[in-house]
Design an enzyme around this catalytic site. Sequence first.
Site, PDB file in Angstrom:
ATOM      1  N   SER A 142     -55.544   7.201 -17.211  1.00  0.00           N
ATOM      2  CA  SER A 142     -56.516   8.305 -17.144  1.00  0.00           C
ATOM      3  C   SER A 142     -57.912   7.743 -17.376  1.00  0.00           C
ATOM      4  CB  SER A 142     -56.214   9.317 -18.252  1.00  0.00           C
ATOM      5  OG  SER A 142     -57.286  10.229 -18.423  1.00  0.00           O
ATOM      6  N   TYR A 155     -53.849  10.445 -27.026  1.00  0.00           N
ATOM      7  CA  TYR A 155     -53.820  10.397 -25.557  1.00  0.00           C
ATOM      8  C   TYR A 155     -54.646   9.212 -25.051  1.00  0.00           C
ATOM      9  CZ  TYR A 155     -54.127  12.158 -20.739  1.00  0.00           C
ATOM     10  OH  TYR A 155     -54.065  12.290 -19.372  1.00  0.00           O
TER      11      TYR A 155
HETATM   12  N1  LIG Z   1     -54.254  16.590 -14.957  1.00  0.00           N
HETATM   13  C1  LIG Z   1     -55.174  15.720 -15.263  1.00  0.00           C
HETATM   14  O1  LIG Z   1     -56.355  16.059 -15.302  1.00  0.00           O
HETATM   15  C2  LIG Z   1     -54.824  14.278 -15.520  1.00  0.00           C
HETATM   16  C3  LIG Z   1     -55.870  13.342 -15.572  1.00  0.00           C
HETATM   17  C4  LIG Z   1     -55.572  12.018 -15.841  1.00  0.00           C
HETATM   18  C5  LIG Z   1     -54.264  11.640 -16.035  1.00  0.00           C
HETATM   19  N2  LIG Z   1     -53.263  12.570 -16.001  1.00  0.00           N
HETATM   20  C6  LIG Z   1     -51.903  12.111 -16.246  1.00  0.00           C
HETATM   21  O2  LIG Z   1     -51.085  12.442 -15.149  1.00  0.00           O
HETATM   22  C7  LIG Z   1     -49.749  12.595 -15.587  1.00  0.00           C
HETATM   23  C8  LIG Z   1     -49.193  13.899 -15.073  1.00  0.00           C
HETATM   24  O3  LIG Z   1     -49.936  14.962 -15.658  1.00  0.00           O
HETATM   25  P1  LIG Z   1     -50.143  16.391 -14.956  1.00  0.00           P
HETATM   26  O4  LIG Z   1     -51.565  16.710 -15.044  1.00  0.00           O
HETATM   27  O5  LIG Z   1     -49.428  16.424 -13.667  1.00  0.00           O
HETATM   28  O6  LIG Z   1     -49.423  17.314 -16.049  1.00  0.00           O
HETATM   29  P2  LIG Z   1     -48.217  18.344 -15.955  1.00  0.00           P
HETATM   30  O7  LIG Z   1     -48.342  19.211 -14.779  1.00  0.00           O
HETATM   31  O8  LIG Z   1     -48.113  18.948 -17.312  1.00  0.00           O
HETATM   32  O9  LIG Z   1     -46.958  17.375 -15.688  1.00  0.00           O
HETATM   33  C9  LIG Z   1     -46.462  16.516 -16.670  1.00  0.00           C
HETATM   34  C10 LIG Z   1     -45.076  16.089 -16.262  1.00  0.00           C
HETATM   35  O10 LIG Z   1     -44.553  15.207 -17.276  1.00  0.00           O
HETATM   36  C11 LIG Z   1     -43.319  15.724 -17.757  1.00  0.00           C
HETATM   37  N3  LIG Z   1     -43.138  15.392 -19.173  1.00  0.00           N
HETATM   38  C12 LIG Z   1     -43.963  15.688 -20.207  1.00  0.00           C
HETATM   39  N4  LIG Z   1     -43.418  15.270 -21.358  1.00  0.00           N
HETATM   40  C13 LIG Z   1     -42.228  14.682 -21.039  1.00  0.00           C
HETATM   41  C14 LIG Z   1     -41.196  14.070 -21.807  1.00  0.00           C
HETATM   42  N5  LIG Z   1     -41.252  13.976 -23.141  1.00  0.00           N
HETATM   43  N6  LIG Z   1     -40.124  13.572 -21.151  1.00  0.00           N
HETATM   44  C15 LIG Z   1     -40.036  13.669 -19.812  1.00  0.00           C
HETATM   45  N7  LIG Z   1     -40.965  14.251 -19.036  1.00  0.00           N
HETATM   46  C16 LIG Z   1     -42.046  14.747 -19.660  1.00  0.00           C
HETATM   47  C17 LIG Z   1     -43.443  17.222 -17.548  1.00  0.00           C
HETATM   48  O11 LIG Z   1     -42.210  17.888 -17.468  1.00  0.00           O
HETATM   49  P3  LIG Z   1     -41.476  18.590 -18.713  1.00  0.00           P
HETATM   50  O12 LIG Z   1     -42.516  19.286 -19.538  1.00  0.00           O
HETATM   51  O13 LIG Z   1     -40.504  19.474 -18.034  1.00  0.00           O
HETATM   52  O14 LIG Z   1     -40.810  17.465 -19.456  1.00  0.00           O
HETATM   53  C18 LIG Z   1     -44.124  17.270 -16.180  1.00  0.00           C
HETATM   54  O15 LIG Z   1     -43.185  17.087 -15.147  1.00  0.00           O
HETATM   55  C19 LIG Z   1     -49.778  12.487 -17.122  1.00  0.00           C
HETATM   56  O16 LIG Z   1     -49.428  11.191 -17.528  1.00  0.00           O
HETATM   57  C20 LIG Z   1     -51.223  12.758 -17.436  1.00  0.00           C
HETATM   58  O17 LIG Z   1     -51.613  12.178 -18.640  1.00  0.00           O
HETATM   59  C21 LIG Z   1     -53.519  13.872 -15.735  1.00  0.00           C
END
Ligand SMILES: NC(=O)c1ccc[n+]([C@@H]2O[C@H](COP(=O)([O-])OP(=O)(O)OC[C@H]3O[C@@H](n4cnc5c(N)ncnc54)[C@H](OP(=O)(O)O)[C@@H]3O)[C@@H](O)[C@H]2O)c1
Length: 260
Positions: A142, A155
């Site tokens: 990120s 984070y």
């Molecule tokens: N959205 C942003 O702005 C952004 C920016 C930079 C980086 N990121 C990164 O991108 C990645 C995806 O994020 P997103 O924005 O798509 O968020 P999201 O929609 O909340 O998706 C997160 C995914 O990770 C899974 N997850 C969370 N905790 C878990 C656990 N303990 N075991 C297994 N699976 C788990 C969730 O499913 P369950 O809850 O069903 O387990 C979900 O499928 C993350 O690493 C996040 O840090 C996001």
Amino acid sequence: MLLQNKVALITGSGRGIGRAIAKLFAAEGAAVFLTARTETELSATANEITAGGGRTMFQVADLSLAKDCRTIAKSAEEKFGRVDILVNNAGHYGPVLPVEEYPLEEFEKVLAVHLRAAFLLSQLVLPGMYARNSGVILNVSSISAKAAFGWGSAYAAAKAGMIGLTRVNAAEAARKGVRVNAICPGPVTETIMSRELGAELAKKLNVSKEDQLAGFLETILQGRGQSADEIASAALFLCSDHASAITGQAINVDGGAVYF
Ligand SMILES: NC(=O)c1ccc[n+]([C@@H]2O[C@H](COP(=O)([O-])OP(=O)(O)OC[C@H]3O[C@@H](n4cnc5c(N)ncnc54)[C@H](OP(=O)(O)O)[C@@H]3O)[C@@H](O)[C@H]2O)c1
């Protein structure tokens, strides 16, 4: 198709960025192994992929647990024969609190799902990749690893740790046919994680959610967030042979937010 006959293990693939990556990789010919904790979301993503003619399987796991990481790596290899591409994407933001108030247990949970799971899954798939002299690992970090935003110490530490892991792993793997990179998205405002974080920040700052988001987006060159599909496109490039000379990098996909 860019990933014809490849097998990809994509964590956190029930929704958000992971789902977009899984759908795109499947459309590009990869068999995709999905995992997260919520079965209904995994099943919905798998159904969409199957309906589009793709190959997929899913298994529920909590990747903050080492035993679940081992189960997932084993299942993916058993079900599809091998893992050519590992995308470490699963994770949650954790509490929105200053360092002095941040509970240790929550700190450890955030590190476990982002950093320790990425380490463990890499450790588990690398021997097969080395044996085939071929493979790609992509760690979803990120811009939080590079910028200085308050109230997300675990984070930011986990995401910065993933970049360190990326570089060390790339150094070890480069002459064994394996590339390891990280991707650093900016705000992907459509996802649950991003929306929940925005709501928390707005509360803390005593502004509306709309104003909080607009203020943040204004600091980005393009003046907007990124879509999950834009992150997936960059992930596809990095996991395909088009990026055959790219390893050990942490590439920002952020519309112009951070510059190293
Ligand atoms: N959205 C942003 O702005 C952004 C920016 C930079 C980086 N990121 C990164 O991108 C990645 C995806 O994020 P997103 O924005 O798509 O968020 P999201 O929609 O909340 O998706 C997160 C995914 O990770 C899974 N997850 C969370 N905790 C878990 C656990 N303990 N075991 C297994 N699976 C788990 C969730 O499913 P369950 O809850 O069903 O387990 C979900 O499928 C993350 O690493 C996040 O840090 C996001």
